[in-house]
Design an enzyme around this catalytic site. Structure first.
Site, PDB file in Angstrom:
ATOM      1  N   GLY A  86       0.832  -1.211   0.000  1.00 38.99           N
ATOM      2  CA  GLY A  86       0.000   0.000   0.000  1.00 38.99           C
ATOM      3  C   GLY A  86       0.861   1.252   0.000  1.00 38.99           C
ATOM      4  O   GLY A  86       2.091   1.193  -0.117  1.00 38.99           O
ATOM      5  N   ASP A 104       0.505  -8.912   1.765  1.00 35.51           N
ATOM      6  CA  ASP A 104      -0.560  -8.068   1.214  1.00 35.51           C
ATOM      7  C   ASP A 104      -1.511  -8.927   0.394  1.00 35.51           C
ATOM      8  O   ASP A 104      -1.082  -9.912  -0.208  1.00 35.51           O
ATOM      9  CB  ASP A 104       0.044  -6.954   0.326  1.00 35.51           C
ATOM     10  CG  ASP A 104      -0.831  -5.716   0.294  1.00 35.51           C
ATOM     11  OD1 ASP A 104      -1.951  -5.814  -0.251  1.00 35.51           O
ATOM     12  OD2 ASP A 104      -0.428  -4.671   0.809  1.00 35.51           O
ATOM     13  N   THR A 123      -6.265  -2.938  -1.839  1.00 39.59           N
ATOM     14  CA  THR A 123      -6.077  -1.571  -2.360  1.00 39.59           C
ATOM     15  C   THR A 123      -4.631  -1.334  -2.766  1.00 39.59           C
ATOM     16  O   THR A 123      -4.323  -0.324  -3.385  1.00 39.59           O
ATOM     17  CB  THR A 123      -6.442  -0.493  -1.301  1.00 39.59           C
ATOM     18  OG1 THR A 123      -5.699  -0.776  -0.096  1.00 39.59           O
ATOM     19  CG2 THR A 123      -7.915  -0.494  -0.989  1.00 39.59           C
ATOM     20  N   LEU A 126      -0.018  -2.836   9.044  1.00 39.26           N
ATOM     21  CA  LEU A 126      -0.614  -1.715   8.301  1.00 39.26           C
ATOM     22  C   LEU A 126      -1.759  -2.172   7.407  1.00 39.26           C
ATOM     23  O   LEU A 126      -2.372  -1.352   6.716  1.00 39.26           O
ATOM     24  CB  LEU A 126       0.454  -1.042   7.420  1.00 39.26           C
ATOM     25  CG  LEU A 126       1.294   0.077   8.056  1.00 39.26           C
ATOM     26  CD1 LEU A 126       2.142  -0.438   9.200  1.00 39.26           C
ATOM     27  CD2 LEU A 126       2.196   0.720   7.008  1.00 39.26           C
ATOM     28  N   LYS A 136       3.006 -13.135  19.770  1.00 39.39           N
ATOM     29  CA  LYS A 136       3.113 -13.816  21.072  1.00 39.39           C
ATOM     30  C   LYS A 136       3.989 -15.067  20.945  1.00 39.39           C
ATOM     31  O   LYS A 136       4.901 -15.287  21.731  1.00 39.39           O
ATOM     32  CB  LYS A 136       1.703 -14.180  21.548  1.00 39.39           C
ATOM     33  CG  LYS A 136       1.672 -14.894  22.870  1.00 39.39           C
ATOM     34  CD  LYS A 136       0.232 -15.247  23.236  1.00 39.39           C
ATOM     35  CE  LYS A 136       0.229 -16.299  24.312  1.00 39.39           C
ATOM     36  NZ  LYS A 136      -0.786 -17.306  24.114  1.00 39.39           N
ATOM     37  N   ALA A 186      -0.854   0.226  13.141  1.00 39.46           N
ATOM     38  CA  ALA A 186      -1.223   1.478  12.472  1.00 39.46           C
ATOM     39  C   ALA A 186      -2.671   1.787  12.841  1.00 39.46           C
ATOM     40  O   ALA A 186      -3.601   1.409  12.135  1.00 39.46           O
ATOM     41  CB  ALA A 186      -1.059   1.331  10.968  1.00 39.46           C
ATOM     42  N   TYR A 194     -14.643   0.976  10.130  1.00 35.31           N
ATOM     43  CA  TYR A 194     -13.229   1.357  10.235  1.00 35.31           C
ATOM     44  C   TYR A 194     -12.925   1.861  11.652  1.00 35.31           C
ATOM     45  O   TYR A 194     -12.011   1.361  12.300  1.00 35.31           O
ATOM     46  CB  TYR A 194     -12.940   2.425   9.194  1.00 35.31           C
ATOM     47  CG  TYR A 194     -11.501   2.877   9.103  1.00 35.31           C
ATOM     48  CD1 TYR A 194     -10.510   2.035   8.589  1.00 35.31           C
ATOM     49  CD2 TYR A 194     -11.123   4.159   9.503  1.00 35.31           C
ATOM     50  CE1 TYR A 194      -9.191   2.466   8.483  1.00 35.31           C
ATOM     51  CE2 TYR A 194      -9.808   4.594   9.398  1.00 35.31           C
ATOM     52  CZ  TYR A 194      -8.844   3.749   8.884  1.00 35.31           C
ATOM     53  OH  TYR A 194      -7.534   4.177   8.786  1.00 35.31           O
ATOM     54  N   THR A 251      -2.308  11.412   6.211  1.00 39.20           N
ATOM     55  CA  THR A 251      -0.970  11.451   5.609  1.00 39.20           C
ATOM     56  C   THR A 251      -1.093  11.255   4.100  1.00 39.20           C
ATOM     57  O   THR A 251      -1.976  10.524   3.634  1.00 39.20           O
ATOM     58  CB  THR A 251      -0.094  10.350   6.255  1.00 39.20           C
ATOM     59  OG1 THR A 251      -0.050  10.606   7.654  1.00 39.20           O
ATOM     60  CG2 THR A 251       1.308  10.341   5.688  1.00 39.20           C
TER      61      THR A 251
HETATM   62  P1  NAD Z   1      -3.522   1.745   1.521  1.00 34.55           P
HETATM   63  O1  NAD Z   1      -4.922   1.394   1.172  1.00 34.55           O
HETATM   64  O2  NAD Z   1      -2.675   2.352   0.476  1.00 34.55           O
HETATM   65  O3  NAD Z   1      -2.763   0.456   2.091  1.00 34.55           O
HETATM   66  C1  NAD Z   1      -3.380  -0.589   2.782  1.00 34.55           C
HETATM   67  C2  NAD Z   1      -2.741  -1.898   2.339  1.00 34.55           C
HETATM   68  O4  NAD Z   1      -3.302  -2.979   3.097  1.00 34.55           O
HETATM   69  C3  NAD Z   1      -3.002  -2.221   0.865  1.00 34.55           C
HETATM   70  O5  NAD Z   1      -1.822  -2.634   0.241  1.00 34.55           O
HETATM   71  C4  NAD Z   1      -4.035  -3.351   0.929  1.00 34.55           C
HETATM   72  O6  NAD Z   1      -4.007  -4.179  -0.216  1.00 34.55           O
HETATM   73  C5  NAD Z   1      -3.618  -4.048   2.202  1.00 34.55           C
HETATM   74  N1  NAD Z   1      -4.696  -4.829   2.818  1.00 34.55           N
HETATM   75  C6  NAD Z   1      -5.955  -4.425   3.124  1.00 34.55           C
HETATM   76  N2  NAD Z   1      -6.649  -5.408   3.704  1.00 34.55           N
HETATM   77  C7  NAD Z   1      -5.812  -6.481   3.784  1.00 34.55           C
HETATM   78  C8  NAD Z   1      -5.950  -7.796   4.287  1.00 34.55           C
HETATM   79  N3  NAD Z   1      -7.104  -8.222   4.823  1.00 34.55           N
HETATM   80  N4  NAD Z   1      -4.898  -8.625   4.200  1.00 34.55           N
HETATM   81  C9  NAD Z   1      -3.733  -8.220   3.646  1.00 34.55           C
HETATM   82  N5  NAD Z   1      -3.543  -6.976   3.153  1.00 34.55           N
HETATM   83  C10 NAD Z   1      -4.565  -6.120   3.216  1.00 34.55           C
HETATM   84  O7  NAD Z   1      -3.618   2.691   2.810  1.00 34.55           O
HETATM   85  P2  NAD Z   1      -2.478   3.461   3.631  1.00 34.55           P
HETATM   86  O8  NAD Z   1      -2.799   4.887   3.614  1.00 34.55           O
HETATM   87  O9  NAD Z   1      -1.132   3.019   3.199  1.00 34.55           O
HETATM   88  O10 NAD Z   1      -2.770   2.932   5.103  1.00 34.55           O
HETATM   89  C11 NAD Z   1      -1.951   1.959   5.743  1.00 34.55           C
HETATM   90  C12 NAD Z   1      -2.414   1.776   7.185  1.00 34.55           C
HETATM   91  O11 NAD Z   1      -2.297   3.006   7.904  1.00 34.55           O
HETATM   92  C13 NAD Z   1      -3.886   1.342   7.307  1.00 34.55           C
HETATM   93  O12 NAD Z   1      -3.988   0.414   8.365  1.00 34.55           O
HETATM   94  C14 NAD Z   1      -4.594   2.618   7.674  1.00 34.55           C
HETATM   95  O13 NAD Z   1      -5.749   2.374   8.427  1.00 34.55           O
HETATM   96  C15 NAD Z   1      -3.524   3.335   8.495  1.00 34.55           C
HETATM   97  N6  NAD Z   1      -3.747   4.792   8.476  1.00 34.55           N
HETATM   98  C16 NAD Z   1      -3.401   5.520   7.363  1.00 34.55           C
HETATM   99  C17 NAD Z   1      -3.624   6.887   7.361  1.00 34.55           C
HETATM  100  C18 NAD Z   1      -3.238   7.763   6.186  1.00 34.55           C
HETATM  101  O14 NAD Z   1      -3.546   8.951   6.225  1.00 34.55           O
HETATM  102  N7  NAD Z   1      -2.585   7.272   5.159  1.00 34.55           N
HETATM  103  C19 NAD Z   1      -4.222   7.504   8.475  1.00 34.55           C
HETATM  104  C20 NAD Z   1      -4.580   6.708   9.563  1.00 34.55           C
HETATM  105  C21 NAD Z   1      -4.311   5.355   9.559  1.00 34.55           C
END
Ligand code: NAD
Ligand code: UDP
Length: 325
Positions: A17, A38, A42, A79, A111, A120, A151, A181
């Protein structure tokens, strides 16, 4: 002289991601063996294409809602989760399973392997906050049954699981609450505001303002955030969080739109759309804890970060002509 970092096997879930791919890149630079997990819900193969040649990098295509069996992992960064409202609302049950069952599976792995585990989490645990700016001690104002709940509540439940694994099994946890971010490697169709506005400005489409645009967010550039992740993971075991990570400079969505128009030189107009329900009215992190415990604060201004992100999208759009696909 900086001390060399000991080589470890590090697991990054969601590593393909936006944030995960930047994290994998930095961990590889530090000399670690990186396993990216992954399911490409997304994420994008393009984000990790350049690391796949790297001998320390491996990819495991797997959905974290199912148990995962690995050996020798010293650190886990969890993440994996859709992060953009349009993506996490598209299949809310998948979002909940990922955050609840996925966290359980990874905590079980941590664990068994006695691994350190980073979560995250998100500013969404504060919901539509009634306290401003948000401090870690604020319990939040969250709707349990709304369209964002899969969420918000999924991430809240994950935090509970992390803290219970710490209390019950002494699993070393690091819980970060990430605020909005942005940066290169966001997907052009991600749906979050920064990528939407930049893609719209570069393709001369109207910028979509939800509501009156007076709601606020505080935008952090990706490099600043990843620096904080790595710093947090290196702190002593007793520092478990939750720790707010983000840029405390607050902007209205209209101000963001104006900045994007100015920096792209675009003549796109603004179009006003309905505000989605439960959309937080204001958001700004209090980062005093991260400042004092990590000696960290963001250094990239919105203007500098937007310039780099615009350059990235400009290249992506011209090389792929993505909107015609
Ligand atoms: P993103 O959508 O680009 O990345 C998420 C990744 O997780 C993707 O590669 C997706 O394919 C993978 N994924 C989703 N569900 C999955 C599953 N069940 N099994 C395996 N892989 C899975 O989003 P991001 O912005 O890179 O966010 C990454 C993390 O950071 C997330 O947990 C998000 O909640 C957290 N976060 C991001 C932000 C931000 O502003 N970017 C803010 C708060 C929290
Ligand atoms: N937003 C907007 N236009 C867009 C996308 C989002 O006005 O094209 C608004 C959205 O309603 C919210 C803010 O921008 O108030 C941030 O939205 P985003 O989806 O980036 O993240 P959120 O902070 O809501 O999770």
């Amino acid at each position: 002289m900086t001390k060399p970092v000991a080589r470890k096997k590090v697991l990054v879930t969601g590593g393909a991601g936006f944030l995960g791919s930047h994290l994998c890149e930095e961990l590889l630079k530090e000399g670690h063996d990186v396993i990216c997990v992954d399911n490409f819900y997304t994420g994008s193969r393009k984000n990790i294409l350049s690391f796949q040649k790297h001998e320390n990098f491996s990819l495991l295509e797997h959905d974290i809602s199912s148990p995962i069996f690995l050996e020798g992992v010293a650190e886990i960064y969890n993440l994996a989760s859709p992060a953009s409202p349009i993506h996490y609302q598209a299949d809310p049950i998948f979002t909940l399973k990922t955050n609840v069952c996925g966290s359980l599976n990874l905590l079980g792995l941590a664990k068994r392997l006695k691994a350190k585990i980073f979560q995250a989490s998100t500013s969404e645990v504060y919901g539509d906050p009634e306290v401003h700016p948000q401090k870690e001690s604020y319990w939040g104002h969250v709707n349990a049954i709304g369209i964002r709940s899969c969420y918000d509540e999924g991430k809240r439940c994950a935090e509970t699981l992390f803290f219970d694994y710490w209390r019950q099994h002494q699993v070393p946890i690091k819980v970060a609450r990430i605020f909005n971010t942005y940066g290169p490697r966001m997907h052009p169709n991600d749906g979050r505001v920064v990528s939407n506005f930049i893609v719209q400005a570069l393709t001369n489409q109207p910028l979509t303002i939800y509501g009156d645009g007076m709601q606020t967010r505080s935008f952090c550039y990706v490099d600043d955030l990843i620096r904080a992740f790595l710093g947090f993971m290196k702190t002593q075991t007793s520092l478990i969080g939750p720790l707010n990570l983000g840029n405390p400079t607050e902007f209205t969505i209209l101000e963001l739109a104006e900045k994007v128009l100015q920096l792209t030189g675009s003549s796109s107009s603004l179009i006003f759309k309905n505000l989605p329900s439960d959309d937080p009215k204001q958001r700004k992190p209090d980062i005093s804890a991260a400042q004092s415990f990590l000696h960290w604060q963001p250094t990239t201004t919105l203007e500098q970060g937007l310039e780099k992100t615009i350059e990235y999208f400009d290249q992506v759009l011209s090389s792929e002509n993505i909107l015609q696909q």
